[in-house]
Design an enzyme around this catalytic site. Structure first.
Site, PDB file in Angstrom:
ATOM      1  NE  ARG A 235      39.770  -0.296   2.972  1.00 51.65           N
ATOM      2  CZ  ARG A 235      39.491  -0.620   1.701  1.00 51.65           C
ATOM      3  NH1 ARG A 235      39.627  -1.854   1.279  1.00 51.65           N
ATOM      4  NH2 ARG A 235      39.035   0.311   0.876  1.00 51.65           N
TER       5      ARG A 235
ATOM      6  NE  ARG B  94      40.966   3.162  -0.294  1.00 53.87           N
ATOM      7  CZ  ARG B  94      40.547   2.205  -1.112  1.00 53.87           C
ATOM      8  NH1 ARG B  94      41.135   1.022  -1.120  1.00 53.87           N
ATOM      9  NH2 ARG B  94      39.538   2.409  -1.922  1.00 53.87           N
TER      10      ARG B  94
ATOM     11  CE  LYS C  62      37.989  -5.459  -5.400  1.00 54.44           C
ATOM     12  NZ  LYS C  62      36.818  -4.908  -4.692  1.00 54.44           N
TER      13      LYS C  62
ATOM     14  NE  ARG D 268      36.202   0.107  -9.368  1.00 58.08           N
ATOM     15  CZ  ARG D 268      37.101  -0.280  -8.464  1.00 58.08           C
ATOM     16  NH1 ARG D 268      38.204  -0.866  -8.845  1.00 58.08           N
ATOM     17  NH2 ARG D 268      36.887  -0.072  -7.196  1.00 58.08           N
TER      18      ARG D 268
ATOM     19  NE  ARG E 198      35.037   2.947  -2.475  1.00 55.72           N
ATOM     20  CZ  ARG E 198      35.595   2.669  -1.297  1.00 55.72           C
ATOM     21  NH1 ARG E 198      35.422   3.492  -0.271  1.00 55.72           N
ATOM     22  NH2 ARG E 198      36.314   1.589  -1.137  1.00 55.72           N
TER      23      ARG E 198
HETATM   24  P1  ADP Z   1      37.571  -0.354  -3.766  1.00 52.47           P
HETATM   25  O1  ADP Z   1      37.469  -1.615  -4.587  1.00 52.47           O
HETATM   26  O2  ADP Z   1      37.712  -0.637  -2.295  1.00 52.47           O
HETATM   27  O3  ADP Z   1      36.500   0.661  -4.065  1.00 52.47           O
HETATM   28  P2  ADP Z   1      40.036   0.470  -5.171  1.00 52.47           P
HETATM   29  O4  ADP Z   1      41.270   0.746  -4.409  1.00 52.47           O
HETATM   30  O5  ADP Z   1      40.026  -0.737  -6.058  1.00 52.47           O
HETATM   31  O6  ADP Z   1      38.915   0.400  -4.065  1.00 52.47           O
HETATM   32  O7  ADP Z   1      39.627   1.738  -6.070  1.00 52.47           O
HETATM   33  C1  ADP Z   1      39.487   3.020  -5.505  1.00 52.47           C
HETATM   34  C2  ADP Z   1      38.940   3.982  -6.554  1.00 52.47           C
HETATM   35  O8  ADP Z   1      39.854   4.049  -7.669  1.00 52.47           O
HETATM   36  C3  ADP Z   1      37.600   3.596  -7.184  1.00 52.47           C
HETATM   37  O9  ADP Z   1      36.509   4.018  -6.414  1.00 52.47           O
HETATM   38  C4  ADP Z   1      37.693   4.334  -8.533  1.00 52.47           C
HETATM   39  O10 ADP Z   1      37.432   5.698  -8.375  1.00 52.47           O
HETATM   40  C5  ADP Z   1      39.164   4.186  -8.918  1.00 52.47           C
HETATM   41  N1  ADP Z   1      39.409   3.002  -9.765  1.00 52.47           N
HETATM   42  C6  ADP Z   1      40.135   1.892  -9.425  1.00 52.47           C
HETATM   43  N2  ADP Z   1      40.155   0.999 -10.435  1.00 52.47           N
HETATM   44  C7  ADP Z   1      39.421   1.535 -11.440  1.00 52.47           C
HETATM   45  C8  ADP Z   1      39.043   1.094 -12.740  1.00 52.47           C
HETATM   46  N3  ADP Z   1      39.411  -0.098 -13.221  1.00 52.47           N
HETATM   47  N4  ADP Z   1      38.286   1.926 -13.507  1.00 52.47           N
HETATM   48  C9  ADP Z   1      37.908   3.123 -13.053  1.00 52.47           C
HETATM   49  N5  ADP Z   1      38.204   3.603 -11.830  1.00 52.47           N
HETATM   50  C10 ADP Z   1      38.961   2.826 -11.024  1.00 52.47           C
END
Ligand code: ADP
Length: 215
Positions: free
Chosen positions: A129, A162, A13, A90, A173
């Site tokens: 990554r 990360r 993404k 999410r 995740r």
């Molecule tokens: P990825 O999609 O690679 O898991 P992100 O950078 O989008 O990584 O998100 C990292 C973390 O941030 C998630 O695992 C979660 O803990 C938190 N997070 C991000 N966006 C949301 C959301 N919309 N609702 C709840 N937690 C979120």
């Protein structure tokens, strides 16, 4: 254009968003990046968020919805007209909240990209990554290594891994994605907004698929 990028962690993404941003001038709004900024500030909220992310759990709906609202709704002068949301919504609850917010101001979503990606591809991508601390550009030690080790090709910023990109947290995740985020696809299917892209493709090919979809 107002769109959502949906797909498991590692679907690409952020990488796709960076090409869309560069070529089509669409603003990239990533809740993951917003939350990591909050952690950097080391505020009490940041510390709370840090523990959740380290474990692979979700941050509360209220916190992320407020973050998104502050960017796309609250300030009419700075709110982008054209944007893509990455990492939000999410949960179905967040999707409902987003619909309410956008309907109120008369700017509904145009469509939602579902990036279907295989598990082995995801795992391989995430464990190798690297991300630029300064500009957020994304690298991969196998497929897109930086020209100078540890430095960003674009801004020379330091690259880092990360803390949630380790195998154990990645598995959590992915479980959270299947249980909590995937139901959103049905939610948007009912609105006829889902467009499917193949997340197994390399980013450039994925971008071409995306651009063809707009024609
Ligand atoms: P990825 O999609 O690679 O898991 P992100 O950078 O989008 O990584 O998100 C990292 C973390 O941030 C998630 O695992 C979660 O803990 C938190 N997070 C991000 N966006 C949301 C959301 N919309 N609702 C709840 N937690 C979120």
């Amino acid at each position: 254009m107002r769109i959502v990028l949906l797909g498991p962690p590692g679907a690409g993404k952020g990488s796709l968003a960076s090409l869309i941003k560069k070529n089509l001038s669409v603003v990239h709004l990533s809740t993951g990046d917003m939350l990591r900024d909050e952690i950097q500030k080391a505020s009490p909220l940041g510390l709370e968020i840090k523990a959740l992310i380290a474990h692979g759990s979700l941050v509360s709906d209220d916190i992320v919805t407020q973050l998104v609202k502050s960017k796309v709704i609250d300030n009419v002068a700075t709110a982008p007209k054209s944007y893509m949301l990455d990492g939000y919504p999410r949960t179905v609850h967040q999707a409902e909240d987003l619909d309410v917010m956008l309907t109120k101001v008369g700017t509904p979503l145009d469509f939602v990209i579902d990036m279907e990606t295989d598990f082995d591809v995801i795992l391989q991508r995430l464990v190798s990554r690297l991300v630029c601390r300064k500009c957020g550009d994304i690298y991969n030690l196998n497929k897109k290594a930086p020209k100078i080790a540890g430095k960003c090709d674009l801004c020379s910023g330091d690259l880092y891994q990360r803390s949630d990109d380790n195998e154990e947290t990645i598995r959590t995740r992915l479980e959270v994605y299947v249980q909590t985020t995937q139901p959103i696809i049905d939610y948007y299917k009912k609105q006829n907004k889902i467009r499917i892209l193949n997340g197994n493709l390399e980013t450039v090919d994925l971008f071409h698929q995306f651009a063809a979809m707009l024609r």
